[in-house]
Design a protein around this motif. Structure first.
Motif, PDB file in Angstrom:
ATOM      1  N   ASN A  33       0.833  -1.202   0.000  1.00 20.16           N
ATOM      2  CA  ASN A  33       0.000   0.000   0.000  1.00 20.16           C
ATOM      3  C   ASN A  33       0.876   1.264   0.000  1.00 20.16           C
ATOM      4  N   VAL A  35       0.404   4.310   0.890  1.00 23.74           N
ATOM      5  CA  VAL A  35       0.368   5.138   2.102  1.00 23.74           C
ATOM      6  C   VAL A  35       1.237   4.503   3.183  1.00 23.74           C
ATOM      7  N   HIS A  36       1.185   3.172   3.294  1.00 22.80           N
ATOM      8  CA  HIS A  36       2.035   2.498   4.272  1.00 22.80           C
ATOM      9  C   HIS A  36       3.507   2.679   3.912  1.00 22.80           C
ATOM     10  N   LEU A  39       4.518   5.934   5.150  1.00 26.24           N
ATOM     11  CA  LEU A  39       4.709   5.885   6.609  1.00 26.24           C
ATOM     12  C   LEU A  39       6.065   5.270   6.952  1.00 26.24           C
ATOM     13  N   LEU A  77       1.935  12.130   0.474  1.00 31.07           N
ATOM     14  CA  LEU A  77       0.626  11.622   0.904  1.00 31.07           C
ATOM     15  C   LEU A  77      -0.489  12.369   0.189  1.00 31.07           C
ATOM     16  N   MET A  81      -3.239  10.564  -2.040  1.00 28.87           N
ATOM     17  CA  MET A  81      -4.672  10.645  -1.745  1.00 28.87           C
ATOM     18  C   MET A  81      -5.429  11.349  -2.857  1.00 28.87           C
TER      19      MET A  81
END
Lengths: 189, 410
Positions: A33, A35-36, A39, A77, A81
Motif C-alpha cells: 500500500n 500510504v504504508h 509511513l 501523501l 490521496m
C-alpha cells in the motif's frame, strides 16, 4: 582508534537509529500500500534524525524532520490521496524495455561503490565525529553557526544553484500541468 | 552530558539522584498542569461561546458546570469503540496519537516561569530547553499534520478523505509563513533556545518582540498558527456544513476523545508559544515580596496565555469561516510574501540602518510587482477575458470549450 570512542549510550542510540532506518527502508520496498510505504519512509527519516542527534548535529536532525517528514512526505501523501492511487499497483508490466536488467546493473554498481568506499574509509560505527578526527561538532548555537558558515561560504555556489534548480523544477511542473489540463478539457468536449 | 550542562543549569553539578527526581517531577507536574488546563479550557470555551451566543452552556455538573468536561471524558471512554469496515486498521488506530504527542512535546519547550531553587538545585520552570528550541515546535507542528491526514485517509470514507486532502495542503501552506516569522524572532534574538528568546525580552515591554520587530510578524504568526491549529475561521478541515465532522467523522469513543483533547491541548500550547515568542513569556512586573517573587512570572505567563486562549474562542464566535480558495489566497499571496519581506527588512536593520532602508525599498518594489502580477492573474480568472467560470459557479461544457477555443484563436 575508533573502538576506544565507544560508550554504551552511543551504541544504544546507534542500534536504535539503525534499526529504525533499516525497518523503514525495507518497509518502503516491501509494503504494497503506497500510504504504508510513505509511513515507512517517515520511520526511516526519524531514524536518520536520531542518528544525527547521536552525532550531536541537533540542528540537522530537526531540519530533517521539519523539511522531510513535515513537508515532503506530507506532499507525497497529498498526491497519493488526491490521485487516489492508494491501492496496489501492478508490478508485472515493465514500462521501459530492459528496465529490470538496468536496475540490476545499477544495484551492483551502487553496492560495489559503497563497498569500495568503506574499504578505503571509515565503517559506519556510530562513534561520534569520526570525520572530524574525534572533535565533536559544537552543540547548541555553535551547531547552527557551523552549518550556516559551511552553507553560506564554502558551499555557497552549490547552495544557490540548488535553490535555482528547485525553482526551475517547480515552474516547469506548473507549466506542464497547466498545458495538460487544457488538452484534457478540449479532448473531453 | 556536556551539551546538557550548557543548556540547563540543573545538570551543572553532575547527575545525582536528586537531580533525576527533580527532573522527573518537573515533567509530571508539567503534564498534569497541561491536562488540567485542557479540562478547564474545554469548559471555558463552551461557557464563553455560550455567553457570546446568548446561551447558558454546560450547567449540570458541578458549580457553573465545571465538571462537564470530566463527565464528557468519562462518557467517551465507556462508549463503544467502532472501527469502520473499510478502515485501514493500523493507521486508523495510530492517527489519534500522532495528533496528541506533538501537542504534548511542544509544551515542553515553553518556559512557564523563572528559575526556582529546590533543595539547592536551580530549577528552570520549563520541562526541557533543547538547543534547537523553537525549531522543535516547527518539527512537531509538521508531525501533527499526519494525525489529521492519516485519520482522514484511514477512515476509508469520503468526507474524512476530503478533509485530509484539505488539511495537508492548508497546514503545509501556512507552515511556510510560520517558519518565516519564527526566523525573524530568531534573527533578533541570535539564538534558537526559548530560554534565550524569553531572556532577550525580559527588560520591559519595549523589548518584547511584539513591539521590537514591528507588529507585522506577530500578526502573521497569530494568523498562521490559527490556520495551523485548524481553528475557526480557518477550520475548513472540519467544516461541519460541508464535511460532516471532517477527519474525525468516523472516530468514536476514546479515540475521538484523544483528537478532542489534542485539539484543545494544541490551542493552549500555541497560546503559550505566542506568549513565549512575542510577549516575553513570563516577563512582567515583579513586586518585592519575600519568598514569593517566583510566583509573579508564572502569574504573568498565565495571564498572557489565557488572553490568547480567550481570543481563539472569540475568533470562533465572531468570524465566519474562510472559503478554501480564500484561505489559500491569504496564505500564499499575502502572508508568505509579507513575512518574507518583513524578515528581509528586519535582517537589514540588524546589520545597519542604511541596509534596513535599502531592504525596505526593495521589498516595497517587489510587493508592487507581486500585487500587479496577482491582479493580472485574477483578472484572467474573473474578468471579461476569463478562461474559467466565476468561483462557485458550475462550468457548462459548451462555455468552457468556447472560452478555450476563442483563446486559442487569438
Amino acid at each position: 582508534m575508533i573502538g576506544a570512542a565507544y560508550a554504551i549510550p552511543d551504541i544504544l542510540a546507534f542500534v536504535v537509529a539503525a534499526l529504525m532506518i533499516l525497518a523503514g527502508a525495507i518497509g518502503v520496498l516491501a509494503v504494497r500500500n503506497p500510504v504504508h510505504a510513505a509511513l515507512s519512509l517517515i520511520l526511516t527519516l526519524f531514524g536518520v534524525a536520531v542518528a544525527f542527534v547521536a552525532q550531536s548535529a541537533d540542528f540537522l536532525a530537526v531540519v530533517q524532520i521539519i523539511v522531510y517528514a513535515g513537508a515532503i512526505v506530507v506532499l507525497f501523501l497529498f498526491v497519493i490521496m488526491f490521485l487516489g492511487v492508494d491501492r496496489t499497483d501492478p508490478v508485472r508490466v515493465e514500462p521501459l524495455v530492459g528496465q529490470r536488467a538496468l536496475a540490476g546493473v545499477g544495484v551492483v554498481v551502487t553496492i560495489g561503490g559503497l563497498v569500495a568506499l568503506l574499504a578505503s574509509s571509515h565503517w559506519v560505527t556510530g562513534a561520534i565525529a569520526v570525520s572530524t578526527s574525534g572533535h565533536p561538532t559544537p552543540g547548541g548555537a555553535g551547531n547552527v553557526r557551523a552549518v550556516g558558515t559551511a552553507v553560506f561560504t564554502t558551499y555557497l555556489f552549490a547552495f544557490e544553484a540548488t535553490a535555482a534548480l528547485l525553482i526551475i523544477a517547480v515552474v516547469g511542473a506548473v507549466l506542464l500541468a497547466r498545458r495538460e489540463r487544457r488538452m484534457d478539457r478540449e479532448g473531453e468536449a | 552530558m556536556m551539551l546538557a550542562s550548557v543548556v540547563d543549569p540543573i545538570y551543572a553539578h553532575g547527575l545525582t539522584l536528586a537531580v533525576v527526581v527533580i527532573v522527573l517531577v518537573r515533567m509530571l507536574v508539567g503534564f498534569a498542569v497541561l491536562m488540567g488546563a485542557v479540562t478547564i479550557m474545554i469548559w471555558f470555551e463552551r461557557k464563553a461561546i455560550s455567553d457570546m451566543q446568548s446561551r447558558l452552556g454546560p450547567t449540570r455538573w458541578g458549580p457553573f458546570g465545571l465538571f462537564q468536561t470530566l463527565a464528557d471524558g468519562l462518557k467517551l471512554i465507556v462508549k463503544e469503540d467502532l472501527v469502520p469496515a473499510e478502515a485501514d486498521r493500523f493507521t486508523y488506530k495510530l492517527a489519534p496519537y500522532l495528533s496528541l504527542i506533538p501537542a504534548l512535546v511542544t509544551f515542553a519547550i515553553v518556559p512557564v516561569g523563572g528559575t526556582v531553587h529546590i533543595a539547592g538545585h536551580p530549577v528552570t520552570l520549563q520541562i526541557a530547553n533543547p538547543p534547537v528550541g523553537v525549531l522543535l515546535m516547527l518539527a512537531m507542528s509538521g508531525i501533527s499534520v499526519y494525525g489529521v491526514v492519516l485519520a482522514g485517509w484511514a477512515s476509508g470514507s469520503k468526507y474524512p478523505l476530503m478533509s485530509a486532502v484539505r488539511a495537508s495542503a492548508q497546514m503545509i501552506s501556512y507552515e511556510a509563513a510560520l517558519g518565516m516569522t519564527i526566523v525573524t524572532v530568531v534573527l533578533a534574538t541570535g539564538s534558537l533556545s526559548t530560554q534565550s528568546i524569553v531572556a532577550a525580552q525580559a527588560h520591559g515591554i519595549w523589548h518584547w518582540n511584539l513591539i521590537r520587530l514591528g507588529v507585522v510578524p506577530f500578526v502573521v504568526f497569530l494568523i498562521a498558527i490559527t490556520a495551523e491549529l485548524n481553528r475557526p475561521p480557518f477550520d475548513v478541515v472540519e467544516a461541519e456544513t460541508e464535511l460532516v465532522g471532517g477527519f474525525h467523522t468516523e472516530y468514536s469513543s476514546f479515540r475521538f476523545g484523544v483528537f478532542y483533547l489534542a485539539e484543545f491541548m494544541n490551542t493552549i500550547t500555541m497560546s503559550a508559544v505566542i506568549v513565549t515568542l512575542f510577549l516575553g513569556g513570563p516577563a512582567g512586573w515583579v513586586p518585592n515580596v519575600p519568598h514569593l517573587r517566583w510566583v509573579f512570572p508564572i502569574l504573568w505567563f498565565l495571564i498572557k496565555t489565557v488572553f490568547f486562549a480567550f481570543s481563539y474562542i472569540w475568533f470562533r464566535a465572531a468570524l465566519p469561516r474562510f472559503r478554501y480558495d480564500q484561505l489559500m489566497d491569504l496564505g500564499w499571496k499575502r502572508l508568505i510574501p509579507l513575512s518574507l519581506g518583513w524578515m528581509l527588512i528586519v535582517a537589514g536593520f540588524l546589520i545597519k540602518m542604511s541596509w534596513g532602508f535599502l531592504m525596505a525599498a526593495l521589498v516595497i518594489l517587489a510587493w508592487t510587482l507581486l500585487s500587479r502580477t496577482v491582479t493580472i492573474g485574477e483578472r484572467r480568472l474573473e474578468g471579461a477575458d476569463s478562461l474559467l467560470p466565476a468561483v462557485g459557479e458550475r462550468p457548462l461544457p459548451g462555455r468552457v470549450l468556447r472560452a478555450f477555443t476563442d483563446r486559442e484563436g487569438e
